[in-house]
Design a protein around this motif. Sequence first.
Motif, PDB file in Angstrom:
ATOM      1  N   LYS A  25      -6.720   6.243   3.099  1.00 15.27           N
ATOM      2  CA  LYS A  25      -6.360   5.473   1.903  1.00 15.27           C
ATOM      3  C   LYS A  25      -5.921   4.059   2.282  1.00 15.27           C
ATOM      4  O   LYS A  25      -6.303   3.085   1.637  1.00 15.27           O
ATOM      5  CB  LYS A  25      -5.247   6.193   1.143  1.00 15.27           C
TER       6      LYS A  25
ATOM      7  N   LEU B 159      -0.431   4.314  -1.579  1.00 22.71           N
ATOM      8  CA  LEU B 159      -1.521   4.977  -0.878  1.00 22.71           C
ATOM      9  C   LEU B 159      -1.013   5.886   0.239  1.00 22.71           C
ATOM     10  O   LEU B 159      -1.596   6.913   0.516  1.00 22.71           O
ATOM     11  CB  LEU B 159      -2.476   3.921  -0.290  1.00 22.71           C
ATOM     12  N   GLU B 160       0.062   5.444   0.895  1.00 25.36           N
ATOM     13  CA  GLU B 160       0.652   6.239   1.979  1.00 25.36           C
ATOM     14  C   GLU B 160       2.081   5.775   2.164  1.00 25.36           C
ATOM     15  O   GLU B 160       2.328   4.587   2.351  1.00 25.36           O
ATOM     16  CB  GLU B 160      -0.148   6.056   3.267  1.00 25.36           C
TER      17      GLU B 160
ATOM     18  N   SER C 162       0.842  -1.195   0.000  1.00 28.92           N
ATOM     19  CA  SER C 162       0.000   0.000   0.000  1.00 28.92           C
ATOM     20  C   SER C 162       0.876   1.242   0.000  1.00 28.92           C
ATOM     21  O   SER C 162       0.468   2.299   0.464  1.00 28.92           O
ATOM     22  CB  SER C 162      -0.932  -0.005   1.223  1.00 28.92           C
TER      23      SER C 162
END
Length: 229
Positions: A114, A41-42, A38
Amino acid sequence: MTDYLFFGVFPYVALVVAVGGGVYRYAKERFSFSSLSSQFLENRALFWGSVAWHYGIVLVLLAHLAALLLPASWGRLLGDPLRLAVLEVTGLALGLFTLAGIVVLLFRRIASPKAWAVVTVMDLFLLAVLVLQVGTGLYNAFVYRWGSLWYLSLAVPWLHSLACLNPDIKYIVPLPLPVKVHLFNAFVIFVLFPVTRLVHIVSIPVSYLWRPWQIAVWNKPPRWMIPRK
């Protein structure tokens, strides 16, 4: 009876589930072995949490493994009070470093909208179990001092008895509850291994060493080739 089930039977169940489940998942869902990143996303919290967690836990596990595989050498190392004190302080520092990393990763999953969008129940459960494992380890190190010595004299013989298929829980029965929780929870992690993202630890990309260079081809033509309207 409860102690025997937890520390004489459950470890074998956990290992069978870990190995059998891991092999089954590799055979049926091989492409699910890699961790679903992820990072897009971050990224910021992921970096700091991941670095602290991975470096810290690897060093802590190596220390546990060294005492398990080389008990005589580890005992001689701990025989000097100065070396024992240095190892204890180093272990506490690494434990705090590791705990900070896993807490950041857990907070990131919850706080980032997110990252939260792709989180699963098993992700949160695994992170909670890992926090419990590191937290109980630190608690035991603070409250029951000189853990390096009692781990060598109590936990290591018990683990050796398990390896010899002759579980001897007399080493575990008198231990305090937080220590028992720490030991039991370690095998809970084995159970979670084949059904969570933790399985990605065995997907080491060794083939990258001899794989040919990847060639990236742009699908979009250069700006100067695009006709102006």
